[in-house]
Scaffold this active site. Structure first.
Site, PDB file in Angstrom:
ATOM      1  N   HIS A 188      -7.127   1.566   2.323  1.00 42.09           N
ATOM      2  CA  HIS A 188      -8.303   2.415   2.147  1.00 42.09           C
ATOM      3  C   HIS A 188      -9.208   2.347   3.374  1.00 42.09           C
ATOM      4  O   HIS A 188      -9.985   3.268   3.639  1.00 42.09           O
ATOM      5  CB  HIS A 188      -9.119   1.986   0.916  1.00 42.09           C
ATOM      6  N   ASP A 258      -0.168   9.674  -0.738  1.00 44.46           N
ATOM      7  CA  ASP A 258      -1.344   8.973  -1.228  1.00 44.46           C
ATOM      8  C   ASP A 258      -2.571   9.734  -0.731  1.00 44.46           C
ATOM      9  O   ASP A 258      -2.457  10.719   0.012  1.00 44.46           O
ATOM     10  CB  ASP A 258      -1.346   7.517  -0.751  1.00 44.46           C
TER      11      ASP A 258
END
Length: 360
Positions: A188, A258
């Site tokens: 992230h 993703d």
């Protein structure tokens, strides 16, 4: 059937705005991913899902709802399903006679059923689960989201959990191919790098994808670079998605990118790219759908509008060709039958038994 609707986008609030409806009606948009900000209570969530389906029945409504710390809906009756590591701990708690392993598999089926049935009762089509990463004890972002360290245990428990999801009428999505558990960095925020060889990865982290190739509905690749295999992250790598996943491991289901808003998601060969270029790179590498998350709350959703416009332009210019096969895989993830309503679910024998089997 649309020729190909690859964009999975988000919405800002508890109900659809006029702009949300306009975006969702676009033929290049194939679904919605929900977040905690889209939740107030079950009645509101159910109404939101009905609004989405009123725009287009074929829109896929998805969420990250794995149990443990990754569970978007936690109140108003939703069960707090334990992290998947609790099931691995059940497996390992026995004396070697196999009984604890069988009990853990039964509990995994129960967990899958509870997760899937509660979501479907509110109108959600798909959860991005199960996590197939191995728990090496190194990755904070994976941690107890993983079933276990042993790929055989992970495979057996994931198979059981997916059976539970199927009992609820829900497909599944294994993640994060070929494995995120070995690296420490959180994708992230940074781009993790795994320096192991293809042989080592296939023998360990990617093994569940081989053993579950006939059962997985969808796969989500990791935002991780494996430089001994390819210089690109797996989600932008045709080597990983086509040569390894599809050809070598025999996977025939859908591939999601993703979240392309993640810091590591738009790093390609040392270069930071925009959402549109990242989406095209993922689609070109072999993804069927790309996730663009949390952008509805940025400048009124301008990044989503830009991505839609850019992708539409590439179609007109012939830079990207929509794929009917990809669209068929997207639509195969939509539930085929009606779900039990919440009140009916709460008194059903299967659901009550499943609750009794969950680890404390």
């Amino acid at each position: 059937m649309n020729p190909h609707a690859p964009l999975i986008i988000d919405v800002a609030g508890l109900r659809l705005s006029a702009m949300d409806r306009q975006r969702l009606a676009h033929p290049l948009v194939g679904g919605v991913i929900l977040f905690g900000r889209n939740w107030h209570d079950r009645a509101q969530l159910t109404a939101l899902c009905r609004q989405i389906k009123s725009v287009r029945r074929d829109l896929l409504i998805a969420v990250d709802h794995e149990g443990g710390r990754v569970q978007r809906f936690r109140t108003d009756g939703f069960t707090h399903v334990p992290p998947m590591a609790a099931l691995g701990a059940m497996w390992m708690a026995g004396n070697g006679d196999g009984q604890s392993a069988m009990e853990a598999m039964n509990a995994a089926t129960a967990a899958g059923y509870v997760l899937g049935a509660e979501l479907r009762a509110c109108g959600v089509d798909l959860t991005f689960a199960p996590v197939l990463d191995l728990d090496y004890g190194e990755s904070s972002v994976i941690g107890d989201r993983a079933f276990a360290r042993d790929p055989r245990v992970v495979t057996a428990l994931a198979q059981a959990a997916m059976h539970g999801l199927r009992q609820a009428g829900m497909a599944n999505c294994g993640k994060h191919f070929p494995g995120h558990g070995f690296v420490q960095a959180d994708s992230h925020h940074a781009i993790p790098v795994d320096h192991r060889s293809l042989k080592a990865i296939l023998a360990e982290d990617a093994a569940p994808y081989c053993w579950l190739s006939a059962s997985l509905s969808a796969v989500m690749p990791a935002h991780v670079i494996y430089p001994r295999v390819d210089t690109r992250p797996a989600g932008f790598s045709s080597r990983w998605l086509q040569d390894v996943l599809r050809q070598r491991l025999g996977f025939t289901g859908a591939v999601f990118s993703d979240d392309l808003s993640m810091a590591a998601a738009r790093q390609i060969e040392g270069r930071q790219v925009g959402f549109s270029e990242a989406a095209l790179a993922a689609l070109g590498a072999g993804a069927d759908m790309v996730l663009l998350c949390n952008q509805s709350v940025v400048d009124g959703g301008a990044p989503i509008d830009q991505a839609i416009d850019d992708l539409a332009r590439t179609v007109v210019q012939g830079q990207w060709v929509p794929s009917p096969a990809c669209e068929e895989r997207r639509q195969a993830l939509l539930p085929a039958g009606a779900a039990l309503g919440w009140d009916e679910l709460m008194v059903s024998a299967r659901y009550m038994q499943a609750l009794s089997l969950l680890p404390a």
